[in-house]
Design a protein around this motif. Sequence first.
Motif, PDB file in Angstrom:
ATOM      1  N   TYR B  59      49.591  48.606  53.541  1.00  0.00           N
ATOM      2  CA  TYR B  59      48.205  48.125  53.581  1.00  0.00           C
ATOM      3  C   TYR B  59      47.313  48.972  52.674  1.00  0.00           C
ATOM      4  N   GLU B  60      47.442  50.289  52.793  1.00  0.00           N
ATOM      5  CA  GLU B  60      46.581  51.167  51.988  1.00  0.00           C
ATOM      6  C   GLU B  60      46.806  50.967  50.501  1.00  0.00           C
ATOM      7  N   GLN B  61      48.076  50.814  50.112  1.00  0.00           N
ATOM      8  CA  GLN B  61      48.371  50.610  48.695  1.00  0.00           C
ATOM      9  C   GLN B  61      47.856  49.257  48.218  1.00  0.00           C
ATOM     10  N   THR B  62      47.997  48.246  49.062  1.00  0.00           N
ATOM     11  CA  THR B  62      47.520  46.903  48.700  1.00  0.00           C
ATOM     12  C   THR B  62      46.003  46.901  48.563  1.00  0.00           C
ATOM     13  N   SER B  63      45.353  47.571  49.522  1.00  0.00           N
ATOM     14  CA  SER B  63      43.888  47.641  49.490  1.00  0.00           C
ATOM     15  C   SER B  63      43.424  48.350  48.231  1.00  0.00           C
ATOM     16  N   ALA B  64      44.086  49.474  47.915  1.00  0.00           N
ATOM     17  CA  ALA B  64      43.691  50.230  46.717  1.00  0.00           C
ATOM     18  C   ALA B  64      43.878  49.376  45.463  1.00  0.00           C
ATOM     19  N   ALA B  65      45.018  48.675  45.391  1.00  0.00           N
ATOM     20  CA  ALA B  65      45.297  47.853  44.216  1.00  0.00           C
ATOM     21  C   ALA B  65      44.268  46.735  44.078  1.00  0.00           C
ATOM     22  N   PHE B  66      43.870  46.170  45.212  1.00  0.00           N
ATOM     23  CA  PHE B  66      42.900  45.079  45.174  1.00  0.00           C
ATOM     24  C   PHE B  66      41.598  45.530  44.522  1.00  0.00           C
ATOM     25  N   TYR B  67      41.112  46.703  44.943  1.00  0.00           N
ATOM     26  CA  TYR B  67      39.833  47.158  44.396  1.00  0.00           C
ATOM     27  C   TYR B  67      39.983  47.672  42.967  1.00  0.00           C
ATOM     28  N   GLU B  68      41.164  48.210  42.655  1.00  0.00           N
ATOM     29  CA  GLU B  68      41.344  48.747  41.313  1.00  0.00           C
ATOM     30  C   GLU B  68      41.620  47.640  40.299  1.00  0.00           C
ATOM     31  N   GLN B  69      42.373  46.616  40.691  1.00  0.00           N
ATOM     32  CA  GLN B  69      42.817  45.619  39.717  1.00  0.00           C
ATOM     33  C   GLN B  69      42.089  44.280  39.802  1.00  0.00           C
ATOM     34  N   ASP B  70      41.363  44.055  40.894  1.00  0.00           N
ATOM     35  CA  ASP B  70      40.622  42.800  41.084  1.00  0.00           C
ATOM     36  C   ASP B  70      41.481  41.582  40.758  1.00  0.00           C
ATOM     37  N   PRO B  71      42.598  41.408  41.460  1.00  0.00           N
ATOM     38  CA  PRO B  71      43.536  40.321  41.109  1.00  0.00           C
ATOM     39  C   PRO B  71      42.913  38.931  41.212  1.00  0.00           C
ATOM     40  N   ALA B  74      37.159  38.306  41.224  1.00  0.00           N
ATOM     41  CA  ALA B  74      35.974  37.842  41.952  1.00  0.00           C
ATOM     42  C   ALA B  74      35.190  38.989  42.565  1.00  0.00           C
ATOM     43  N   ARG B  75      35.266  40.175  41.904  1.00  0.00           N
ATOM     44  CA  ARG B  75      34.484  41.290  42.422  1.00  0.00           C
ATOM     45  C   ARG B  75      32.998  40.997  42.234  1.00  0.00           C
ATOM     46  N   SER B  78      31.210  39.695  38.950  1.00  0.00           N
ATOM     47  CA  SER B  78      32.162  39.069  38.032  1.00  0.00           C
ATOM     48  C   SER B  78      31.633  37.704  37.593  1.00  0.00           C
ATOM     49  N   PRO B  79      32.089  37.220  36.423  1.00  0.00           N
ATOM     50  CA  PRO B  79      31.610  35.908  35.948  1.00  0.00           C
ATOM     51  C   PRO B  79      31.842  34.795  36.968  1.00  0.00           C
ATOM     52  N   ALA B  80      33.022  34.799  37.623  1.00  0.00           N
ATOM     53  CA  ALA B  80      33.311  33.734  38.597  1.00  0.00           C
ATOM     54  C   ALA B  80      32.297  33.763  39.734  1.00  0.00           C
ATOM     55  N   THR B  81      31.977  34.956  40.193  1.00  0.00           N
ATOM     56  CA  THR B  81      31.034  35.099  41.295  1.00  0.00           C
ATOM     57  C   THR B  81      29.643  34.642  40.881  1.00  0.00           C
ATOM     58  N   ARG B 115      39.213  28.094  47.240  1.00  0.00           N
ATOM     59  CA  ARG B 115      39.122  28.600  45.864  1.00  0.00           C
ATOM     60  C   ARG B 115      37.713  29.097  45.526  1.00  0.00           C
ATOM     61  N   LEU B 116      37.156  29.871  46.436  1.00  0.00           N
ATOM     62  CA  LEU B 116      35.822  30.417  46.194  1.00  0.00           C
ATOM     63  C   LEU B 116      35.932  31.905  45.859  1.00  0.00           C
ATOM     64  N   PRO B 117      35.051  32.415  44.989  1.00  0.00           N
ATOM     65  CA  PRO B 117      35.043  33.861  44.724  1.00  0.00           C
ATOM     66  C   PRO B 117      34.637  34.572  46.026  1.00  0.00           C
ATOM     67  N   TYR B 118      35.480  35.517  46.483  1.00  0.00           N
ATOM     68  CA  TYR B 118      35.212  36.113  47.799  1.00  0.00           C
ATOM     69  C   TYR B 118      33.871  36.819  47.866  1.00  0.00           C
ATOM     70  N   SER B 119      33.374  37.315  46.728  1.00  0.00           N
ATOM     71  CA  SER B 119      32.090  38.026  46.749  1.00  0.00           C
ATOM     72  C   SER B 119      30.909  37.080  46.976  1.00  0.00           C
ATOM     73  N   SER B 120      31.143  35.785  46.822  1.00  0.00           N
ATOM     74  CA  SER B 120      30.057  34.817  47.001  1.00  0.00           C
ATOM     75  C   SER B 120      29.953  34.336  48.441  1.00  0.00           C
ATOM     76  N   VAL B 121      30.869  34.772  49.287  1.00  0.00           N
ATOM     77  CA  VAL B 121      30.933  34.216  50.637  1.00  0.00           C
ATOM     78  C   VAL B 121      30.868  35.336  51.667  1.00  0.00           C
ATOM     79  N   ARG B 122      30.079  35.121  52.708  1.00  0.00           N
ATOM     80  CA  ARG B 122      30.088  36.035  53.830  1.00  0.00           C
ATOM     81  C   ARG B 122      31.098  35.488  54.832  1.00  0.00           C
TER      82      ARG B 122
END
Lengths: 441, 441
Positions: B59-71, B74-75, B78-81, B115-122
Amino acid sequence: MPVLQKISALQHESDFIIKAQAVAQAELGYPLPLPILERAWVTQLDMRTLFAWCVFETYEQTSAAFYEQDPLGARPGSPATEAFDAFLLSCGFHLLDVTPCADGRLAHAIAFALRLPYSSVRRRPHAGALFDVENTVNRWVKTEHRRYREGLPNPAHADTRYLKVVLYHFSSRDPAHEGCAAHGSDDAAAAACGLQRLNDFQEAVENSFCCGASVDLLLLGIDTDTDALRVHVPGLDGTTRLDRWLDAEAVYQATRDLSVQEAWQRLEAIVQDAAASTPDPGMVKLIARLLANNFSQIDYVRQYHQDCHYADAGHAERFIGVGIGFKEIHLRNLTYFAYMDTVEEGASDLDVGVKIFRGLNVSRGLPVPVVVRFDYHGTVPGARERAIRRAQRVQAAIEERYRELHSQGLLHALLTVRDQDRHVPAEAVGSTISFATEGGH
Amino acid sequence: MPVLQKISALQHESDFIIKAQAVAQAELGYPLPLPILERAWVTQLDMRTLFAWCVFETYEQTSAAFYEQDPLGARPGSPATEAFDAFLLSCGFHLLDVTPCADGRLAHAIAFALRLPYSSVRRRPHAGALFDVENTVNRWVKTEHRRYREGLPNPAHADTRYLKVVLYHFSSRDPAHEGCAAHGSDDAAAAACGLQRLNDFQEAVENSFCCGASVDLLLLGIDTDTDALRVHVPGLDGTTRLDRWLDAEAVYQATRDLSVQEAWQRLEAIVQDAAASTPDPGMVKLIARLLANNFSQIDYVRQYHQDCHYADAGHAERFIGVGIGFKEIHLRNLTYFAYMDTVEEGASDLDVGVKIFRGLNVSRGLPVPVVVRFDYHGTVPGARERAIRRAQRVQAAIEERYRELHSQGLLHALLTVRDQDRHVPAEAVGSTISFATEGGH
């Protein structure tokens, strides 16, 4: 207790129920629940349940009388409330949010020690006066939103502030033992922790919101023996000194022989001089008013209690209040009141209260009476049902946390809710005391 | 599990530690904690702790990768957001607040099914999609306050609405067993309860605030076997029909052979016709977009899974997520995520999760892994420490509530906090897994 002792002595007489009800009616003003009296002959009178029942009945009657008769003359919209609200605004404050200690010796602080109309003050007691920063930021947001949306109590563009007050306490007669339990009776620690929490709140608002968002802070102390205030007058630059304060008793002596007008002038000058740095004129005006109000309470304590202080230096609370509300509680040592949403968050506050009642009640075989209260907005459909579920959830959490006390009948709870959109009494919606109906399978 | 099975088989070999680390490094990509391996020879490998440790490490590695690589690309910022935020505003909505069910089969709903940018949704998942009305009113107040104070995302006077969405679920393959556990796999009940909660929220806002305060509502369902949406298109007058909905699969078939432009026109016409009464054009536009997005997901499921549906109809979550945050969780069946402040309030949500993991893990002797998360605002001094205390409080409440599981090593928790003011990974701040240091008395 004397009435119940008298009734206990009657329990093996043949006409016990009639005699007990006569005593109760004459001395308490209400009859006792028959199921408890009727079962007394089998083993003995269930005094723990009866005691808790009487506390709850008295609480309910007192609460009802408070809302029906408005003994403090300070219900929402009353002249006293409107006058103080206007005065507060004239001092530059649109909300007075006070966190006294949950200690019962501060239960009368707003209405008596500070002589403020209770409807003008938001009161959120916590053990050690240590309020929750995030919850208070939420309260600030709600207050500011209302100013933007409704212009109440004044429009958002008006240059007034949200004033957060911490009221810690100490004992002049027995400083090492009768101070604040949450701070080990160390008044310097109580003041320092209170100021730290105030600063945390201010920083949270300033760093979370743009456009110069901020709040004003005021640190007060109170001597629980004399009700004399201690005021740490802040400077306009936001500084508050822990090592310097005004003692209301001394200020009273310095002004009591002056004419009214001279006294007010002298009072404001003293406040001005006591500030940590050049003070805000509105803050000086408010503090002078709080001090003058407090003089009346100092007089009151002198007049009605020997040697200028209360006979009961220590705890003598009658019940623990838990939840959100209790606008009707304004008597010294009546209630240990811990403001909380959940037992999980308020556990340390509640633990202090239960510890106090282990000394007061459990040590004598009597139960800890807990009144759970959740105020709700009656204009919102479903809000009453949700408040009831919240109260039930808190009851379950209390029974779980103090399992041993509860299983021995040494902890009883009354669940109440109140519609805060109307001036009506609290409504009892449940209790740990239930009387099984006869028959059935 | 296959890797740990392999390591288990090695535990009584003489060079166990070296072999185990080689397997772990090769297959998991990280070494295992030595204290667990070193103790294996005394009795046996503590597989429960090792299993939980591996889940937490992954979990920790996945979480770190998510924030580092923005797979997902949609951070925040980001343009999508930014593009979706602008589209949402153009539809007349300034906030999209979605409550899916806590069920892991909806963990990917925002980023994949919709298919929504996660940063656009609460996103605030709850068991049965039954969100807390009072908490959501608080969220609404905060949103409106920000519009008044900062003009973000748009000024308060702009005629846009807060859109609250409930996303319930059902199973087309096994409707009576693989639907929503909180509603007894009854999709009509799931929809009805979701709509009731939406209406309660709307009434709470309307009755608590003046000046025409209101919110818009949208009830969605999802087939957890195919990810096909079900849309109860509301009318402009606020009505939503429970007995009438659009099935994304059918709409997809009706439009798939058309040209792009014709398909969009047909799609909007279908949405228009499906509304409970004359619909709001902005709502039609948004729903058409959600449906078109969903077509891609229907294709995806068809392409990668046999027979047009997922192989795992039921639960297959890897851990329970508890608290506030988890912006990095967007994989189907990865996490049962229950949004909560306290276990006391979220107990029923958490109970559902623990019940699921009794089936998935405990039944096989493996522990329930719980990741506790509290996001905080790093710009606020003290907020990190308060988030840590909150996480510790929740850990204690979980250990207390599931005492038996915890005492048997069948429930492990990892405590994490994250600074939501920066795009950084979560930080581990505690765990039920601790390795005593040697020596001492």
